[in-house]
Design a protein around this motif. Structure first.
Motif, PDB file in Angstrom:
ATOM      1  N   ILE A   1      -5.616  -2.374   6.173  1.00  0.00           N
ATOM      2  CA  ILE A   1      -4.838  -1.147   6.047  1.00  0.00           C
ATOM      3  C   ILE A   1      -5.384  -0.080   6.990  1.00  0.00           C
ATOM      4  O   ILE A   1      -6.585   0.170   7.017  1.00  0.00           O
ATOM      5  CB  ILE A   1      -4.875  -0.607   4.604  1.00  0.00           C
ATOM      6  CG1 ILE A   1      -4.357  -1.653   3.612  1.00  0.00           C
ATOM      7  CG2 ILE A   1      -4.043   0.678   4.488  1.00  0.00           C
ATOM      8  CD1 ILE A   1      -4.502  -1.250   2.156  1.00  0.00           C
TER       9      ILE A   1
ATOM     10  N   TYR B   1      -3.028   0.262  -3.820  1.00  0.00           N
ATOM     11  CA  TYR B   1      -2.669  -1.072  -3.342  1.00  0.00           C
ATOM     12  C   TYR B   1      -2.260  -1.905  -4.551  1.00  0.00           C
ATOM     13  O   TYR B   1      -3.029  -2.025  -5.515  1.00  0.00           O
ATOM     14  CB  TYR B   1      -3.872  -1.689  -2.634  1.00  0.00           C
ATOM     15  CG  TYR B   1      -3.687  -3.090  -2.108  1.00  0.00           C
ATOM     16  CD1 TYR B   1      -2.766  -3.361  -1.090  1.00  0.00           C
ATOM     17  CD2 TYR B   1      -4.442  -4.145  -2.607  1.00  0.00           C
ATOM     18  CE1 TYR B   1      -2.617  -4.641  -0.588  1.00  0.00           C
ATOM     19  CE2 TYR B   1      -4.296  -5.437  -2.106  1.00  0.00           C
ATOM     20  CZ  TYR B   1      -3.387  -5.670  -1.103  1.00  0.00           C
ATOM     21  OH  TYR B   1      -3.244  -6.950  -0.607  1.00  0.00           O
TER      22      TYR B   1
ATOM     23  N   SER C   1       0.862  -1.186   0.000  1.00  0.00           N
ATOM     24  CA  SER C   1       0.000   0.000   0.000  1.00  0.00           C
ATOM     25  C   SER C   1       0.897   1.234   0.000  1.00  0.00           C
ATOM     26  O   SER C   1       1.980   1.230   0.600  1.00  0.00           O
ATOM     27  CB  SER C   1      -0.937   0.007   1.211  1.00  0.00           C
ATOM     28  OG  SER C   1      -0.207  -0.043   2.431  1.00  0.00           O
TER      29      SER C   1
END
Length: 267
Positions: free
Chosen positions: A154, A120, A105
């Motif tokens: 994330i 990503y 990411s």
């Protein structure tokens, strides 16, 4: 390392059982530099993998996302994203627990920085594929994979609102949650997962501008609810780990006044 003023180099250090061995893995001319890097070890063979930002011009106007891997005898370097002038900032690398395939990411300061994107990128064994996960104004981010199924999680700071967000993939789609909406979050941010429940734990910097106060906040999700608390004041630059047996959080951070690093754990 600034190489006598003529070049800048990146090094990889590894412990061989009795001493540290240092290897130069990349070098650029003086007007260029390497920005934030992210290291992971392949779960299938222990070989190192690196994601990093390379700035090929003086200043920050020409950045690209780079990936480097060791195959046991040499390093291989790839350019993964250079579609805009400032891309590849704040990379966070994780490797699939079953096959070691990389996932990264990172931030793309798209359109001259006016449309920042959280991106990503994934290697599937044959090719790389890239997704835009969030558009707006993203700052630092932290990527982790579920150790059982490899699904990504994330955590990131949205730099416009100064709020903290959390995203996770369920195998079919992404979901996004607001972790902290106090409007005072700052970089860096670090994500870890509970080793039993896979629930997220996040530590991040908190900065109150009008009071000029830095602190460290810790967020934990359990039973779909987030609990956020301040765990250190006058502090910054925190990293987080979860104990694999007790499941307790441990944080290393820096005291701003003294510059001293401290280790904090929940007993």
């Amino acid at each position: 390392d600034w190489g006598l003023g003529l070049s800048v180099s990146m090094f990889y250090s590894a412990w061989n059982g009795s001493a540290w061995e240092e290897t130069q893995v990349a070098s650029l001319i003086y007007s260029s530099h390497f920005s934030k890097d992210s290291l992971a070890l392949d779960p299938t063979n222990g070989y190192p993998r690196l994601a990093y930002t390379e700035n090929t011009e003086n200043g920050r106007m020409f950045c690209k996302l780079m990936y480097m891997s060791w195959d046991g005898s040499g390093w291989t370097t790839q350019t993964l994203d250079n579609v805009s002038s400032i891309v590849g900032e704040n990379p966070s690398l994780a490797l699939d627990p079953s096959n070691g395939y990389p996932r990264i990411s990172y931030t793309d300061y798209h359109n001259g920085g006016y449309d920042q994107q959280l991106k990503y990128i994934v290697w599937d064994g044959v090719s790389w594929s890239t997704q835009v996960l969030f558009s707006g104004a993203t700052a630092d981010n932290s990527l982790r994979l579920n150790p059982t199924n490899g699904y990504p999680r994330i955590a990131f700071v949205e730099s416009l609102t100064k709020n903290v967000f959390y995203m996770e993939w369920n195998g079919a789609s992404w979901s996004t949650q607001v972790v902290d909406a106090a409007g005072t979050a700052a970089s860096p941010i670090d994500l870890a997962l509970d080793p039993v429940t896979d629930e997220p734990r996040i530590c991040f910097a908190d900065y109150v501008v009008d009071q000029n106060i830095y602190s460290i906040r810790y967020a934990a999700r359990d039973n779909s609810a987030w609990n956020v608390q301040r765990v250190a004041t006058n502090s910054d630059y925190a990293t987080l780990a979860i104990h694999p047996i007790s499941r307790a959080p441990f944080i290393v951070f820096t005291d701003i006044s003294s510059g001293t690093s401290y280790y904090m754990g929940l007993s």
